[in-house]
Design an enzyme around this catalytic site. Structure first.
Site, PDB file in Angstrom:
ATOM      1  N   SER A 240     -62.791  33.518  52.040  1.00  0.00           N
ATOM      2  CA  SER A 240     -61.648  33.400  52.933  1.00  0.00           C
ATOM      3  C   SER A 240     -61.981  32.580  54.182  1.00  0.00           C
ATOM      4  O   SER A 240     -62.480  31.470  54.047  1.00  0.00           O
ATOM      5  CB  SER A 240     -61.154  34.813  53.262  1.00  0.00           C
ATOM      6  N   LYS A 244     -64.013  28.933  54.260  1.00  0.00           N
ATOM      7  CA  LYS A 244     -63.776  27.691  55.003  1.00  0.00           C
ATOM      8  C   LYS A 244     -65.085  27.315  55.696  1.00  0.00           C
ATOM      9  O   LYS A 244     -65.506  26.156  55.743  1.00  0.00           O
ATOM     10  CB  LYS A 244     -62.673  27.875  56.052  1.00  0.00           C
ATOM     11  N   TRP A 331     -51.187  32.918  48.831  1.00  0.00           N
ATOM     12  CA  TRP A 331     -51.324  32.487  50.228  1.00  0.00           C
ATOM     13  C   TRP A 331     -52.413  31.411  50.351  1.00  0.00           C
ATOM     14  O   TRP A 331     -52.306  30.489  51.153  1.00  0.00           O
ATOM     15  CB  TRP A 331     -51.670  33.729  51.056  1.00  0.00           C
ATOM     16  N   HIS A 381     -56.812  38.654  46.567  1.00  0.00           N
ATOM     17  CA  HIS A 381     -57.713  38.084  47.567  1.00  0.00           C
ATOM     18  C   HIS A 381     -58.853  39.065  47.869  1.00  0.00           C
ATOM     19  O   HIS A 381     -58.627  40.095  48.507  1.00  0.00           O
ATOM     20  CB  HIS A 381     -56.863  37.839  48.814  1.00  0.00           C
TER      21      HIS A 381
HETATM   22  C1  GCU Z   1     -55.687  35.249  56.868  1.00  0.00           C
HETATM   23  C2  GCU Z   1     -55.627  33.764  57.074  1.00  0.00           C
HETATM   24  C3  GCU Z   1     -56.423  33.008  56.011  1.00  0.00           C
HETATM   25  C4  GCU Z   1     -57.811  33.585  55.908  1.00  0.00           C
HETATM   26  C5  GCU Z   1     -57.752  35.075  55.710  1.00  0.00           C
HETATM   27  C6  GCU Z   1     -59.116  35.774  55.706  1.00  0.00           C
HETATM   28  O1  GCU Z   1     -54.984  35.597  55.707  1.00  0.00           O
HETATM   29  O2  GCU Z   1     -54.284  33.360  57.084  1.00  0.00           O
HETATM   30  O3  GCU Z   1     -56.499  31.642  56.328  1.00  0.00           O
HETATM   31  O4  GCU Z   1     -58.529  32.951  54.882  1.00  0.00           O
HETATM   32  O5  GCU Z   1     -57.028  35.659  56.765  1.00  0.00           O
HETATM   33  O6  GCU Z   1     -60.070  35.294  56.282  1.00  0.00           O
HETATM   34  O7  GCU Z   1     -59.178  36.869  55.117  1.00  0.00           O
END
Ligand code: GCU
Length: 405
Positions: A240, A244, A331, A381
């Site tokens: 997540s 990134k 998402w 997720h």
């Molecule tokens: C939120 C956010 C995402 C991210 C996520 C996480 O959902 O919008 O961009 O990846 O948190 O880090 O769990």
């Protein structure tokens, strides 16, 4: 009307494939001056530095420096009989600017006790503190942490399984590098690099993701020096927001031999131009501290980005990279993650490596690819044991297991 799967996702976003706008991706092999990149040398000397600079100045923010001269570490705990004899455990306190009371990170490292030499090792940041990754009572508690949370994130960190497969695993809490809170530019590692009188990053300087990625490189500084770890086979991974981060770390720091992104979505592996699920505007609004301020100019303006996320993956070439998605995680735009992996292909091919090798998204639970890998599992997720099975399978295919390359 929206599908049940879309209804389980954050509201107000597009989850309808037929509403993805037409878009044209920038060509990773055409330089800013219009020159076509035809050779590995042109990629290395001209185009790669150009793309790295664009991501730095316009998205994650410029990383102001590497390893601080005064950085030092202390091995504060070490046992060769951890986890009932399965592991060697070390805990390393890294003082980023050398000061005892400055920003510091506790790195937790397990290697298989049975290993005969240095092992390939997974390195990833965790969300809730080192003590949450496994119920080992010797893991140091972060200040203010709760004993009751020991091992609470064990499902995401199957440390025992990883060790039994011959890999080491290292982790640190991302808050140690920079707390994940809006507009607190006075804490974490940012101040180490401030000029006299500066109290927040300049518009094109690093946000939190840049800081976390920098922290992964500082963990790598230590891992390279540890004799139980094969420094030529460190796998940087993240889930997540931390996926990134692993991509940005792997793009900048070529010491990482393999890079894994799990459900990294917008600002990670997913193509921004698709505007499916989370968008640039949405992420910059909810998490204004993650990217540089300069990234705001692309809110609802994705087509003017001089890059897209396939070029972030291309920066990792020719090193292996694995992009993982979850089917219900709309998402994060699984298809957009797949397409980034695919469109990084021309750069991998130019450098003599394999690309993804398929044009269509594979069915669930089917690892595809060559030097670029892609996998999508059923479910939401998260990081699951199935994800780790795929991470280890890909790492074994690309880096080998026990013997050095
Ligand atoms: C939120 C956010 C995402 C991210 C996520 C996480 O959902 O919008 O961009 O990846 O948190 O880090 O769990």
């Amino acid at each position: 009307s929206a599908s049940p799967r879309a209804e389980a996702q954050p509201a107000g976003a597009n989850y309808d494939e037929s509403k993805v706008p037409d878009y044209t991706l920038p060509d990773p092999l055409v330089a800013e001056d219009g020159t076509r990149v035809m050779s590995p040398e042109q990629w290395r000397d001209v185009r790669r530095p150009e793309i790295l600079r664009l991501f730095s100045e316009l998205m994650y923010g410029k990383t102001p420096g590497g390893r601080p001269e005064r950085m030092r570490w202390e091995v504060v705990d070490s046992s060769d009989d951890a986890l009932d004899g399965l592991a060697t455990r070390k805990q390393i306190r890294i003082f980023f600017d050398g000061r005892d009371d400055g920003p510091r990170m506790d790195l937790l490292l397990y290697t298989p006790a049975a290993a005969e030499g240095p092992v390939p090792t997974f390195l990833g940041l965790n969300f809730r503190g080192n003590h949450t990754v496994f119920p080992d009572p010797a893991i140091l508690l972060p200040d203010g942490a709760d004993e009751a949370d020991r091992g609470e994130r064990r499902g995401r960190w199957p440390i025992d399984v990883i060790l039994r497969n011959g890999f080491g695993v290292a982790t640190a809490w991302y808050f140690d590098i920079d707390p994940d809170v809006k507009d607190q530019w006075s804490d974490g590692v940012h101040p180490i690099f401030y000029a006299e009188g500066q109290d927040r990053p300049l518009p094109d300087e690093w946000g939190a993701i840049g800081a976390w990625a920098w922290g992964l490189s500082r963990a790598m500084d230590y891992l390279e020096a540890d004799e139980d770890v094969d420094g030529s086979r460190v796998i940087v991974l993240g889930h997540s927001r931390l996926g990134k981060t692993s991509l940005w770390a792997g793009a900048q720091d070529e010491r990482f031999a393999l890079v894994i992104s799990n459900d990294s979505g917008c600002g990670g592996a997913a193509l921004s131009r698709r505007r499916f699920g989370e968008t640039v505007e949405r992420i910059n609004t909810t998490f204004p501290h993650w990217f540089s301020d300069s990234f705001n100019q692309f809110n609802a303006n994705e087509d003017s980005l001089p890059f897209d996320q396939h070029m972030l993956i291309a920066l990792i070439a020719p090193r292996p990279v694995l992009v993982c998605s979850a089917e219900e995680d709309l998402w994060a735009d699984p298809r957009g993650e797949f397409l980034s992996a695919k469109h990084a292909g021309p750069v991998y091919r130019l450098l003599g490596a394999d690309d993804l090798g398929v044009d269509e998204m594979p069915p669930v639970n089917t690892l595809v690819g060559g030097t670029i890998g892609y996998h999508i599992r059923p479910g939401a997720h998260d990081v699951t044991l199935r994800d780790w099975d795929v991470f280890m399978e890909f790492a074994t295919l690309r880096l080998g297991r026990a013997a050095r390359r």
